[in-house]
Design an enzyme around this catalytic site. Structure first.
Site, mmCIF file in Angstrom:
data_model
loop_
_atom_site.group_PDB
_atom_site.id
_atom_site.type_symbol
_atom_site.label_atom_id
_atom_site.label_comp_id
_atom_site.label_asym_id
_atom_site.label_seq_id
_atom_site.Cartn_x
_atom_site.Cartn_y
_atom_site.Cartn_z
ATOM 1 N N GLU A 95 0.884 -1.170 0.000
ATOM 2 C CA GLU A 95 0.000 0.000 0.000
ATOM 3 C C GLU A 95 0.904 1.197 0.000
ATOM 4 O O GLU A 95 1.598 1.452 0.990
ATOM 5 C CB GLU A 95 -0.862 0.018 1.275
ATOM 6 N N CYS B 16 -2.894 8.517 3.262
ATOM 7 C CA CYS B 16 -2.582 8.014 1.928
ATOM 8 C C CYS B 16 -3.752 8.235 0.980
ATOM 9 O O CYS B 16 -3.581 8.290 -0.223
ATOM 10 C CB CYS B 16 -2.248 6.537 2.019
HETATM 11 P P1 NAP Z 1 8.393 4.726 4.704
HETATM 12 O O1 NAP Z 1 9.514 5.611 5.046
HETATM 13 O O2 NAP Z 1 8.390 4.075 3.378
HETATM 14 O O3 NAP Z 1 8.346 3.644 5.876
HETATM 15 C C1 NAP Z 1 7.330 2.684 5.932
HETATM 16 C C2 NAP Z 1 7.752 1.551 6.818
HETATM 17 O O4 NAP Z 1 8.847 0.844 6.222
HETATM 18 C C3 NAP Z 1 8.252 1.989 8.193
HETATM 19 O O5 NAP Z 1 7.804 1.052 9.148
HETATM 20 C C4 NAP Z 1 9.762 1.936 8.041
HETATM 21 O O6 NAP Z 1 10.418 1.741 9.273
HETATM 22 C C5 NAP Z 1 9.891 0.705 7.178
HETATM 23 N N1 NAP Z 1 11.156 0.585 6.465
HETATM 24 C C6 NAP Z 1 11.901 1.555 5.903
HETATM 25 N N2 NAP Z 1 12.985 1.015 5.319
HETATM 26 C C7 NAP Z 1 12.924 -0.320 5.512
HETATM 27 C C8 NAP Z 1 13.762 -1.434 5.168
HETATM 28 N N3 NAP Z 1 14.876 -1.272 4.466
HETATM 29 N N4 NAP Z 1 13.390 -2.686 5.554
HETATM 30 C C9 NAP Z 1 12.235 -2.865 6.241
HETATM 31 N N5 NAP Z 1 11.421 -1.855 6.626
HETATM 32 C C10 NAP Z 1 11.754 -0.605 6.249
HETATM 33 O O7 NAP Z 1 7.001 5.480 4.824
HETATM 34 P P2 NAP Z 1 6.485 6.389 6.014
HETATM 35 O O8 NAP Z 1 7.293 7.639 5.956
HETATM 36 O O9 NAP Z 1 6.416 5.642 7.289
HETATM 37 O O10 NAP Z 1 4.976 6.654 5.581
HETATM 38 C C11 NAP Z 1 4.606 7.680 4.710
HETATM 39 C C12 NAP Z 1 4.290 7.133 3.348
HETATM 40 O O11 NAP Z 1 3.401 6.034 3.450
HETATM 41 C C13 NAP Z 1 3.579 8.137 2.469
HETATM 42 O O12 NAP Z 1 4.197 8.149 1.217
HETATM 43 C C14 NAP Z 1 2.154 7.620 2.378
HETATM 44 O O13 NAP Z 1 1.480 7.936 1.194
HETATM 45 C C15 NAP Z 1 2.321 6.158 2.531
HETATM 46 N N6 NAP Z 1 1.129 5.553 3.125
HETATM 47 C C16 NAP Z 1 0.351 4.721 2.371
HETATM 48 C C17 NAP Z 1 -0.773 4.134 2.923
HETATM 49 C C18 NAP Z 1 -1.653 3.196 2.133
HETATM 50 O O14 NAP Z 1 -2.485 2.515 2.742
HETATM 51 N N7 NAP Z 1 -1.545 3.123 0.850
HETATM 52 C C19 NAP Z 1 -1.104 4.389 4.239
HETATM 53 C C20 NAP Z 1 -0.301 5.238 4.974
HETATM 54 C C21 NAP Z 1 0.820 5.813 4.405
HETATM 55 P P3 NAP Z 1 11.107 2.963 10.043
HETATM 56 O O15 NAP Z 1 10.027 3.932 10.363
HETATM 57 O O16 NAP Z 1 11.673 2.309 11.251
HETATM 58 O O17 NAP Z 1 12.113 3.535 9.117
#
Ligand code: NAP
Length: 510
Positions: free
Chosen positions: A256, A295
């Site tokens: 997602e 999102c």
């Molecule tokens: P993110 O930086 O991509 O992180 C998402 C998750 O992935 C976090 O738990 C992060 O952990 C983890 N992560 C990062 N690098 C990783 C790796 N190498 N291996 C395993 N896990 C890893 O996104 P975010 O900043 O948390 O969220 C914002 C984004 O999410 C926005 O772009 C938004 O549009 C999107 N979003 C989408 C939805 C949907 O349902 N489609 C819902 C909500 C948000 P850490 O935090 O510990 O780095």
């Protein structure tokens, strides 16, 4: 709150050593709120425990008992909701934002608990009708059984409670143990809600584990029997889905991601039609709820060209009445972003968007300390030739208004997002709506159609419902979550079983 919470992972039915690691701070004023664990839990042990202890325990329970467990989990969250609301406010969330997160999350569990009542049998889910494949005593039946591995849930920071529960409900009902990995910046409400679930005593050993901190290395340990469900940015999703282990083992990977969701004001609208007002109100609501960190938020507001000025003026007037403020105050309609890093990211993306769009309206500024920023409306007069307004996500209170000439152009602009979670249509012309749905549905996971008759009952543009699919093609990640029983199927294997009618009858009763 004065005490800093010492957070810990929950691995193999034990709380790991707490605190000692990164300090997480309040979005309101930067004060320390929680300390992450200093030592990372052993992911390999967690996976083994889930597969060897949690999976068998859940499968033994069957659908009915798992449904009851979900109901009890939801009741536990509701019973402790005050504690969660207090913690949620420190992520910048207003009371309404926290309601979506906490009670919305419990709501998903309740819906799945209710769905369980309609499932016959205990172990196997029959899918579709029996297929008479020959004229003799040999037929076919599709069945679904839970995968034998673990589900690794990697969540985003914006809905720390709902984000956990909306994934857990279908996973646990399917009979699959889960390891929850929350985003770090808002890990404390997830940790608190997780604690409540464990302390409810209704979850069997091994079924639930919490992994705080980095999940780096976790994917190296997965097998073809495991499932990854990821929510977050397109960038992280692309990296994880291309992980050699994910490819080599054909590991199920659901994503997602972000998307540039559109809302369209129909060509039938006039400045004094109810749909015009409903549209303007929804655009502002989507910009300000969760400070735009959804999102599903409206990023692109499409209006008939002759209504561009009127729409801008109406949205601007509504924004002028809002000023971000301390989310703990009852009067606050818009809170803070999750952190200053997130706010700075939004500012950077806003600057990129301004290469193609002009800032035309803002809300009030909000306090200087903390992670506040004003809701900002941009306007792009030539969206058909623009690129960034359809591709750059400012994950905050930012939307771009753009004109369209006719229905065909509106559909083309909606599709320019290259796959979105949701689109909304504000129109009172069913034939126009039908045409737009037909032209755009394949690019969207959900379409909300709102008019004067449905508005009062509508759940709005931005709210994914547990009964309906949440996800979208292309840019949105290509995944699906929830959708009632559909959501369980991502954690189950479909098998076509062929045999005599009596064998197939027996399967139905296991
Ligand atoms: P993110 O930086 O991509 O992180 C998402 C998750 O992935 C976090 O738990 C992060 O952990 C983890 N992560 C990062 N690098 C990783 C790796 N190498 N291996 C395993 N896990 C890893 O996104 P975010 O900043 O948390 O969220 C914002 C984004 O999410 C926005 O772009 C938004 O549009 C999107 N979003 C989408 C939805 C949907 O349902 N489609 C819902 C909500 C948000 P850490 O935090 O510990 O780095």
């Amino acid at each position: 709150m004065t005490d800093v919470l010492a957070l810990s992972s929950y691995a193999a039915d034990r709380w790991a050593p707490a605190g000692g690691g990164e300090i997480l701070v309040s979005a309101i004023d930067g004060a320390p709120v929680a300390a992450m664990p200093g030592i990372q839990a052993e992911i390999g042990d967690m996976l083994r425990h889930a597969r060897q202890v949690g999976g068998p325990a859940l499968r033994r329970m069957g659908f009915a008992a798992r449904g009851k467990m979900l109901r009890a989990m939801a009741e536990a969250v509701i019973a402790h909701k005050d504690e969660l609301y207090a913690l949620s406010a420190l992520t910048g969330a207003t009371k309404n934002d926290s309601w979506l997160d906490i009670e919305g999350g419990a709501g998903v569990l309740f819906v799945y608990a209710a769905k369980a009542k309609g499932l016959a049998g205990g172990q196997i889910l029959l899918e579709g009708e029996r297929e008479p494949i020959t004229k003799g005593a040999f037929a076919g039946q599709h069945i679904l059984t839970p995968v034998r591995g673990a589900a690794l849930h990697i969540n985003a920071y914006n809905f720390p409670v709902w984000g956990m529960l909306e994934k857990l409900a279908p996973t646990l009902l399917a009979g699959v143990p889960a390891i929850v990995k929350p985003a770090t910046v808002t890990a404390w409400p997830t940790w608190a809600a997780f604690r409540i679930l464990i302390e409810s005593g209704v979850v069997p050993d091994g079924a639930l584990q919490l992994l705080l901190g980095s999940a780096e290395g976790a994917l190296d340990l997965l097998t073809c029997e495991d499932v990854v469900a990821f929510t977050g940015s397109a960038q992280t999703a692309a990296k994880l889905r291309a992980h050699p282990r994910v490819i080599a083992e054909t590991i199920r990977f659901g994503a997602e991601q972000d998307s540039l969701n559109a809302s369209i004001l129909g060509p039938d609208a006039t400045p004094d039609s109810p749909e015009f007002d409903l549209f303007a109100k929804e655009v502002v609501r989507e910009m300000t709820v969760k400070a735009g960190q959804k999102c599903t938020a409206i990023r692109r507001a499409l209006v008939p060209a002759p209504l561009l000025e009127a729409a801008q003026a109406t949205i601007a007037a509504r924004l002028a009445k809002i000023t971000p403020d301390d989310p703990r105050l009852e009067t606050t309609r818009m809170g803070a972003l999750a952190g200053t890093k997130q706010r700075d990211d939004v500012r950077r993306q806003l600057a990129r968007l301004q290469a193609e769009a002009t800032m035309v309206a803002q809300s009030g500024e909000g306090p200087n300390e903390g992670a506040y920023m004003p809701a900002t409306l941009l306007r792009c007069d030539r969206p058909l030739s623009a690129e960034f307004v359809h591709s750059v996500e400012a994950f905050g209170p930012v939307a771009t208004l753009m004109p369209y000439a006719d229905v065909g152009e509106a559909a083309e602009l909606a599709r320019a997002g290259k796959g979105s979670l949701v689109m909304s249509l504000f129109s009172n012309a069913p034939q126009t709506v039908a045409t737009l749905v037909c032209e755009t549905a394949a690019s969207h996971g959900r379409i909300a159609i709102i008019d004067r008759d449905s508005a009062a009952d509508s759940t709005g543009h931005g709210s994914p419902m547990p009964h309906l699919v949440h996800g979208g093609p292309g840019r949105a990640g290509g995944g699906e979550e929830m959708g009632g029983l559909i959501g369980m199927k991502h954690y189950m294997q479909r098998t076509a079983v062929q045999g005599s009618p009596s064998v197939l009858d027996a399967l139905a009763n296991i």
